[in-house]
Design a protein around this motif. Structure first.
Motif, PDB file in Angstrom:
ATOM      1  N   LYS A  23      13.735 -31.649  29.045  1.00 40.42           N
ATOM      2  CA  LYS A  23      13.331 -33.043  28.858  1.00 40.42           C
ATOM      3  C   LYS A  23      13.633 -33.594  27.465  1.00 40.42           C
ATOM      4  O   LYS A  23      13.536 -34.798  27.256  1.00 40.42           O
ATOM      5  N   ILE A  24      13.972 -32.723  26.499  1.00 43.47           N
ATOM      6  CA  ILE A  24      14.355 -33.197  25.167  1.00 43.47           C
ATOM      7  C   ILE A  24      15.548 -32.396  24.665  1.00 43.47           C
ATOM      8  O   ILE A  24      15.763 -31.248  25.061  1.00 43.47           O
ATOM      9  N   HIS A  25      16.322 -33.027  23.794  1.00 43.36           N
ATOM     10  CA  HIS A  25      17.504 -32.407  23.197  1.00 43.36           C
ATOM     11  C   HIS A  25      17.137 -31.629  21.934  1.00 43.36           C
ATOM     12  O   HIS A  25      16.084 -31.850  21.335  1.00 43.36           O
ATOM     13  N   PHE A  26      18.054 -30.768  21.512  1.00 44.40           N
ATOM     14  CA  PHE A  26      17.875 -29.937  20.323  1.00 44.40           C
ATOM     15  C   PHE A  26      17.517 -30.768  19.094  1.00 44.40           C
ATOM     16  O   PHE A  26      16.618 -30.410  18.338  1.00 44.40           O
ATOM     17  N   GLY A  27      18.200 -31.877  18.889  1.00 45.15           N
ATOM     18  CA  GLY A  27      17.918 -32.714  17.722  1.00 45.15           C
ATOM     19  C   GLY A  27      16.485 -33.207  17.685  1.00 45.15           C
ATOM     20  O   GLY A  27      15.861 -33.256  16.625  1.00 45.15           O
ATOM     21  N   GLU A  28      15.951 -33.552  18.853  1.00 43.02           N
ATOM     22  CA  GLU A  28      14.554 -33.985  18.942  1.00 43.02           C
ATOM     23  C   GLU A  28      13.609 -32.835  18.619  1.00 43.02           C
ATOM     24  O   GLU A  28      12.591 -33.019  17.959  1.00 43.02           O
ATOM     25  N   VAL A  29      13.954 -31.642  19.103  1.00 47.77           N
ATOM     26  CA  VAL A  29      13.157 -30.450  18.811  1.00 47.77           C
ATOM     27  C   VAL A  29      13.079 -30.255  17.302  1.00 47.77           C
ATOM     28  O   VAL A  29      11.992 -30.095  16.726  1.00 47.77           O
ATOM     29  N   ILE A  30      14.239 -30.280  16.654  1.00 49.39           N
ATOM     30  CA  ILE A  30      14.292 -30.036  15.210  1.00 49.39           C
ATOM     31  C   ILE A  30      13.487 -31.087  14.447  1.00 49.39           C
ATOM     32  O   ILE A  30      12.706 -30.746  13.551  1.00 49.39           O
ATOM     33  N   GLN A  31      13.637 -32.355  14.790  1.00 48.57           N
ATOM     34  CA  GLN A  31      12.905 -33.412  14.079  1.00 48.57           C
ATOM     35  C   GLN A  31      11.393 -33.226  14.208  1.00 48.57           C
ATOM     36  O   GLN A  31      10.666 -33.382  13.220  1.00 48.57           O
ATOM     37  N   GLN A  32      10.930 -32.889  15.397  1.00 51.68           N
ATOM     38  CA  GLN A  32       9.486 -32.695  15.585  1.00 51.68           C
ATOM     39  C   GLN A  32       8.988 -31.477  14.822  1.00 51.68           C
ATOM     40  O   GLN A  32       7.907 -31.498  14.235  1.00 51.68           O
ATOM     41  N   LEU A  33       9.784 -30.396  14.801  1.00 52.52           N
ATOM     42  CA  LEU A  33       9.360 -29.190  14.085  1.00 52.52           C
ATOM     43  C   LEU A  33       9.389 -29.387  12.576  1.00 52.52           C
ATOM     44  O   LEU A  33       8.513 -28.889  11.867  1.00 52.52           O
ATOM     45  N   ILE A  34      10.362 -30.139  12.072  1.00 54.28           N
ATOM     46  CA  ILE A  34      10.396 -30.461  10.637  1.00 54.28           C
ATOM     47  C   ILE A  34       9.122 -31.210  10.247  1.00 54.28           C
ATOM     48  O   ILE A  34       8.535 -30.945   9.197  1.00 54.28           O
ATOM     49  N   SER A  35       8.670 -32.103  11.120  1.00 56.05           N
ATOM     50  CA  SER A  35       7.506 -32.941  10.805  1.00 56.05           C
ATOM     51  C   SER A  35       6.219 -32.137  10.641  1.00 56.05           C
ATOM     52  O   SER A  35       5.261 -32.637  10.066  1.00 56.05           O
ATOM     53  N   ILE A  36       6.211 -30.888  11.123  1.00 53.87           N
ATOM     54  CA  ILE A  36       4.993 -30.065  11.009  1.00 53.87           C
ATOM     55  C   ILE A  36       5.235 -28.800  10.186  1.00 53.87           C
ATOM     56  O   ILE A  36       4.498 -27.826  10.309  1.00 53.87           O
TER      57      ILE A  36
END
Length: 134
Positions: A23-36
């Protein structure tokens, strides 16, 4: 002892579930993980585990269904690169990416968020390093 707060755990669980269901792409994964404050994560296909690491060294492990029998014994970096390119173009989501990398002999990988690269591993010590797209 985990040093993850509830918000971090919630975001990790959300990212993990959405990624594993395509349901989400790698780039979205990375952005969310960077935020935390996640600095890296390790996906182990043989054990069916993804471990997330905070910059303070704390880790959180989540499990998924393992299929070690699907993993080819022959590591093929060109097939891994092809799977990555298909993912980057949006034609392949993570569930299919896993199948493609199993066929390429990948036993798992580490995403180095701070280092902007991913290292893919084969069962005989083979490694393919891929830099994040610019």
């Amino acid at each position: 002892m985990s040093h993850f707060n509830q918000q971090q755990i919630s975001i990790i669980n959300n990212v993990f579930t959405k990624s594993n269901t395509g349901k989400i792409h790698f780039g979205e994964v990375i952005q969310q993980l960077i935020s935390i404050d996640i600095e890296s994560y390790n996906v182990n296909y043989r054990r069916g585990e993804t471990t997330y690491y905070l910059s303070n060294g704390s880790s959180l492990r989540l499990e998924f269904e393992a299929h070690p029998e699907k993993i080819s014994k022959n590591f093929d970096a060109a097939k891994i690169k092809s799977a990555i390119l298909q993912t980057q173009s949006g034609t392949v989501m993570y569930p299919e990416f896993k199948d493609l990398t199993y066929e390429a002999g990948c036993i798992g990988y580490i995403v180095w968020i701070n280092g902007a690269k991913v290292q893919y591993f084969g069962c005989n010590g083979d490694i393919h390093t891929e830099l994040f797209p610019q």
